[in-house]
Write an enzyme that holds these catalytic residues in place. Sequence first.
Site, PDB file in Angstrom:
ATOM      1  N   ASP A  87      31.734  38.869  34.049  1.00  0.00           N
ATOM      2  CA  ASP A  87      32.154  37.878  35.044  1.00  0.00           C
ATOM      3  C   ASP A  87      31.267  37.985  36.279  1.00  0.00           C
ATOM      4  OD1 ASP A  87      33.380  40.385  35.776  1.00  0.00           O
ATOM      5  OD2 ASP A  87      34.766  39.313  37.103  1.00  0.00           O
ATOM      6  N   GLU A 152      36.106  42.099  36.533  1.00  0.00           N
ATOM      7  CA  GLU A 152      35.736  43.126  37.517  1.00  0.00           C
ATOM      8  C   GLU A 152      35.764  42.560  38.927  1.00  0.00           C
ATOM      9  OE1 GLU A 152      33.523  45.837  40.096  1.00  0.00           O
ATOM     10  OE2 GLU A 152      33.064  43.755  39.710  1.00  0.00           O
ATOM     11  N   ASP A 179      25.719  49.237  37.367  1.00  0.00           N
ATOM     12  CA  ASP A 179      26.267  48.154  38.206  1.00  0.00           C
ATOM     13  C   ASP A 179      26.099  48.558  39.674  1.00  0.00           C
ATOM     14  OD1 ASP A 179      27.488  45.731  38.725  1.00  0.00           O
ATOM     15  OD2 ASP A 179      29.526  46.525  38.536  1.00  0.00           O
ATOM     16  N   ARG A 327      37.650  49.279  53.095  1.00  0.00           N
ATOM     17  CA  ARG A 327      36.955  50.115  52.124  1.00  0.00           C
ATOM     18  C   ARG A 327      37.494  51.524  52.323  1.00  0.00           C
ATOM     19  NH1 ARG A 327      33.989  47.408  47.991  1.00  0.00           N
ATOM     20  NH2 ARG A 327      33.690  45.387  48.977  1.00  0.00           N
ATOM     21  N   SER A 398      32.521  49.089  45.386  1.00  0.00           N
ATOM     22  CA  SER A 398      33.610  49.645  44.571  1.00  0.00           C
ATOM     23  C   SER A 398      33.507  49.174  43.127  1.00  0.00           C
ATOM     24  CB  SER A 398      34.959  49.182  45.127  1.00  0.00           C
ATOM     25  OG  SER A 398      35.019  49.386  46.524  1.00  0.00           O
ATOM     26  N   HIS A 426      26.625  38.875  45.399  1.00  0.00           N
ATOM     27  CA  HIS A 426      27.733  38.127  46.028  1.00  0.00           C
ATOM     28  C   HIS A 426      27.218  37.096  47.042  1.00  0.00           C
ATOM     29  CE1 HIS A 426      31.046  41.344  45.093  1.00  0.00           C
ATOM     30  NE2 HIS A 426      30.138  41.276  44.140  1.00  0.00           N
TER      31      HIS A 426
END
Length: 455
Positions: A87, A152, A179, A327, A398, A426
């Site tokens: 994804d 994820e 990743d 975070r 994360s 992102h």
Amino acid sequence: MPDIDAYLDAHRDQFEADLCELLRIPSVSADSRHRGDIRRAAEWLVAKFRGLGLACDLVETAGHPIVLADSPKIDGAPTVLVYGHYDVQPPDPLGEWISPPFEPTVRDGNLYARGATDDKGQMLTHVLSVEAWMTTEGKLPVNVTLLIEGEEEVGSENLDKFIEANRARLACDVVVISDTSQFAEGVPAITYGLRGIAYYELRLRGPKQDLHSGTFGGAVKNPAIALAEMFAGLIDENGRVQVPGFYDDVAALSDAERKQFAALPFDEAAFRNQVGVAQTFGEAGFSTLERRWVRPTFDVHGLTSGYQGEGAKTVLPAKASGKFSFRLVPNQDPKKIAAALKTKLAELCPPGIEMELVEFHGAPGVVVPLDSPFMAAAARAIEHGFGRAPVYMREGGSIPVVSTFRNLLGVDTLLLGWGRDDDNTHSPNEKFNLADFHRGIRSSARLWRELATRK
Ligand code: BES
Ligand code: MN
Ligand code: MN
């Protein structure tokens, strides 16, 4: 491994074509309009695995499907669980992409597309190295189980349930995930720590409908202002979170680790330039790497209230909402923090405003041991693929499943990142360097052998 490396060299174009095919499928997990695309991406992987001679299932979940594949069983060899995600994040803001997000395009040796590095490109390095072994040798030197999920980017909730219910099926000696990123160009890395996350949305309600701000302003509390005040109350100007007890359990940074970070070739000016700020920001007494890797934070991700259209509109909005997260670092307990947050927000909420707090995904921070034979095997594989031994680093992002693997399967994860910090994950114009893609495949192909003969 002359045969395998020759296969990798001969199939570079084919590997890139495979990656482009997968990147053309807009498998955005957060957006229900892409449900069909998510399924197509999962089915693409199933077809790929079966084509390589791997046993493979498409596992339905309450959300998006999981793809699970196994290499032919080798008795007595260790079992490696490879995790990845098919994804991707939403491509917004669309207008800022130089080429469309789901039309992979090469510029300057980089492949641009949403998911190029996070995580389709990195995940595929392991699939393609399995292809090289299966085609050249007919088998792998270790048992490899590939677990590729589609949730994820939305918190891996259904994956956690699947792992919980299938512990024996997923039993393994070590987990491998690509990743994350290299430390810098030409400086490959193994990551041994990740931050966790606790994600929320705060929704505020004031008057029963939007009001004329001239007629009513000054006499009715404005929810947009209340939202700004409440968020401002969660953090001070130095980046210290103001939730009581927030820092109580934070693992202290050892002198040794501090020295190790300081020895990494980090260029503060290049960093400022990369992100486009005149000055960095953060907790006093901590370096930029420390602030990003080992300190907990508060961030606001999206604000919604009032009139957002063209021109001016004098409205006192009825509602305001904001998405935000913390975070977290190792030892911080997401549950304890949620409870303290609720108390703090109730105190900050002004009269005339009703609040609701929606809880999204959460995951604790993790560190993995550096002194295992698996780590040493991974370092040798990276040295083979990248021509240089890796440095050891932590990351601020994360990957929720890493702590799940530790807690439910009792295994540690090797975080072998082939990406770069400036890959725009992102963000608009996400990319993956194609040389890194091939170095990643080469490292992965070597990793299976290094893990089989680990010392
Ligand atoms: N690949 C990233 C995690 C990551 C980011 C590792 C930066 C190292 C550096 C992963 O896909 C991701 O984005 N995770 C989310 C988790 C969240 C949605 C639960 C994150 O970190 O925001
Ligand atoms: Mn990812
Ligand atoms: Mn991501």
